[in-house]
Design a protein around this motif. Structure first.
Motif, mmCIF file in Angstrom:
data_model
loop_
_atom_site.group_PDB
_atom_site.id
_atom_site.type_symbol
_atom_site.label_atom_id
_atom_site.label_comp_id
_atom_site.label_asym_id
_atom_site.label_seq_id
_atom_site.Cartn_x
_atom_site.Cartn_y
_atom_site.Cartn_z
ATOM 1 N N PHE A 165 50.653 58.159 43.353
ATOM 2 C CA PHE A 165 49.862 57.028 43.704
ATOM 3 C C PHE A 165 49.607 56.043 42.949
ATOM 4 O O PHE A 165 49.262 56.506 41.559
ATOM 5 C CB PHE A 165 48.344 57.703 44.314
ATOM 6 N N ALA A 166 49.600 54.693 43.160
ATOM 7 C CA ALA A 166 49.427 53.845 42.007
ATOM 8 C C ALA A 166 48.736 52.534 42.789
ATOM 9 O O ALA A 166 48.702 52.570 44.128
ATOM 10 C CB ALA A 166 50.833 53.401 41.519
ATOM 11 N N GLU A 167 48.225 51.700 42.058
ATOM 12 C CA GLU A 167 47.390 50.549 42.401
ATOM 13 C C GLU A 167 47.433 49.461 41.730
ATOM 14 O O GLU A 167 47.647 49.469 40.357
ATOM 15 C CB GLU A 167 46.119 51.259 42.601
ATOM 16 N N ASN A 168 47.747 48.138 42.371
ATOM 17 C CA ASN A 168 47.649 46.731 41.647
ATOM 18 C C ASN A 168 46.622 46.113 42.296
ATOM 19 O O ASN A 168 46.218 46.314 43.619
ATOM 20 C CB ASN A 168 49.049 46.232 42.442
ATOM 21 N N CYS A 169 45.892 45.126 41.397
ATOM 22 C CA CYS A 169 44.601 44.533 41.808
ATOM 23 C C CYS A 169 45.035 42.989 41.412
ATOM 24 O O CYS A 169 45.382 42.801 40.307
ATOM 25 C CB CYS A 169 43.287 45.016 41.137
ATOM 26 N N TYR A 170 44.668 42.252 42.212
ATOM 27 C CA TYR A 170 44.876 40.659 41.928
ATOM 28 C C TYR A 170 43.917 40.007 42.518
ATOM 29 O O TYR A 170 43.236 40.223 43.217
ATOM 30 C CB TYR A 170 46.102 40.334 42.664
ATOM 31 N N TYR A 171 43.184 38.977 41.466
ATOM 32 C CA TYR A 171 42.187 38.071 41.551
ATOM 33 C C TYR A 171 42.622 36.490 41.405
ATOM 34 O O TYR A 171 43.200 36.144 40.633
ATOM 35 C CB TYR A 171 41.260 38.387 40.698
ATOM 36 N N GLY A 172 42.510 35.830 42.407
ATOM 37 C CA GLY A 172 42.826 34.349 42.643
ATOM 38 C C GLY A 172 42.761 33.882 44.122
ATOM 39 O O GLY A 172 42.068 34.347 45.090
ATOM 40 N N ARG A 173 43.517 32.948 44.478
ATOM 41 C CA ARG A 173 43.580 32.299 45.554
ATOM 42 C C ARG A 173 44.282 33.203 46.660
ATOM 43 O O ARG A 173 44.900 33.940 46.454
ATOM 44 C CB ARG A 173 44.135 30.788 45.525
ATOM 45 N N ARG A 174 43.950 32.975 48.091
ATOM 46 C CA ARG A 174 44.854 33.473 49.033
ATOM 47 C C ARG A 174 45.802 33.015 49.117
ATOM 48 O O ARG A 174 46.160 32.175 50.182
ATOM 49 C CB ARG A 174 43.653 33.359 50.292
ATOM 50 N N ASN A 175 46.783 32.983 48.223
ATOM 51 C CA ASN A 175 48.101 32.340 48.463
ATOM 52 C C ASN A 175 49.009 33.457 48.293
ATOM 53 O O ASN A 175 49.270 34.018 47.231
ATOM 54 C CB ASN A 175 48.293 31.256 47.299
ATOM 55 N N THR A 176 49.734 33.902 49.382
ATOM 56 C CA THR A 176 50.794 35.265 49.303
ATOM 57 C C THR A 176 51.832 35.016 48.219
ATOM 58 O O THR A 176 52.030 36.004 47.507
ATOM 59 C CB THR A 176 51.215 35.564 50.614
ATOM 60 N N LEU A 177 52.532 34.081 47.768
ATOM 61 C CA LEU A 177 53.317 33.785 47.134
ATOM 62 C C LEU A 177 52.768 34.017 45.599
ATOM 63 O O LEU A 177 53.349 34.692 44.653
ATOM 64 C CB LEU A 177 54.105 32.388 47.357
#
Length: 229
Positions: A165-177
């Motif tokens: 099991f692994a996890e990524n977290c991203y913070y920023g705009r709702r821009n998929t690219l």
């Protein structure tokens, strides 16, 4: 009355027609990429990809628990997994040119990794992993927290179905690219954990959740990955 040959030809034509409709549907759903404030035609960026590759990378309409942006993050990551060199040429390079970041050392290492990478099976969307990702993204957004708080609890809920099991977290705009490429570039992360999760052939399942975040980041995206026994 149709002969057997006529019926066979008719079935083949129907199959080809439906396949073409599915392909067009994928293109319509993903008609544009957003580079900052600039909208780029998806058709131009993906014209070098085969119909089979695009179909393989996409998340089907039967996956109703993820919204289109969440599916799009998986789609972009899957393109990187399926054909790294082509991804660099058609997706990454235009993005790097637009943002003028080709000289960044994290960017250079990503290009090197993708250009030498063998094809990896695409990630498959999973409801359990999505539920875990959604809960973490929702709570993080409401409390304006960052990081992997409660990771062990999420792993315990997934461990009967997944050996890893692994996890990524991203913070920023709702821009998929920006989400997908930001995690792949993984700037500032010495261990490149986010990139390694996305490109890990042993992690074949994923759930992606994007939720508002009560901070200057606006949104947070959580990707939970699982690997089967």
């Amino acid at each position: 009355m149709l002969t057997k040959n006529q019926m066979r030809s008719h079935s083949v034509l129907n199959a080809l027609y439906m396949k073409r409709i599915i392909f067009i549907f994928i293109l319509l759903l993903t008609a544009q990429f957003s580079f900052g404030q600039q909208i780029i035609s998806r058709e131009n960026l993906l014209k070098s990809w085969s119909e089979n590759q695009l179909d393989e990378a996409g998340v089907g309409s039967d996956v109703v628990f993820m919204d289109q942006d969440e599916k799009e993050v998986v789609f972009i990551c899957n393109l990187a997994r399926i054909n790294g060199p082509l991804f660099v040429q058609t997706i990454l390079d235009p993005y790097l040119d637009f943002n003028n970041i080709k000289t960044d050392r994290f960017v250079k290492s990503l290009v090197k990794t993708l250009e030498s990478q063998r094809s990896i099976s695409p990630l498959i969307a999973d409801r359990l992993l999505y539920q875990l990702a959604y809960t973490h993204a929702k709570v993080s957004g409401e409390k304006a927290t960052m990081g992997h708080n409660g990771f062990n609890s999420r792993f315990n809920k997934a461990k009967n179905a997944y050996r890893t099991f692994a996890e990524n977290c991203y913070y920023g705009r709702r821009n998929t690219l920006e989400i997908a490429l930001g995690l792949l570039i993984d700037k500032g992360e010495s261990g490149l954990g986010h990139r390694k999760n996305i490109l890990n052939q042993d992690l074949g399942f994923v759930g992606v959740a994007i939720q508002p975040h009560r901070s200057l980041y606006e949104y947070n995206c959580v990707m939970d990955f699982g690997g089967k026994w």
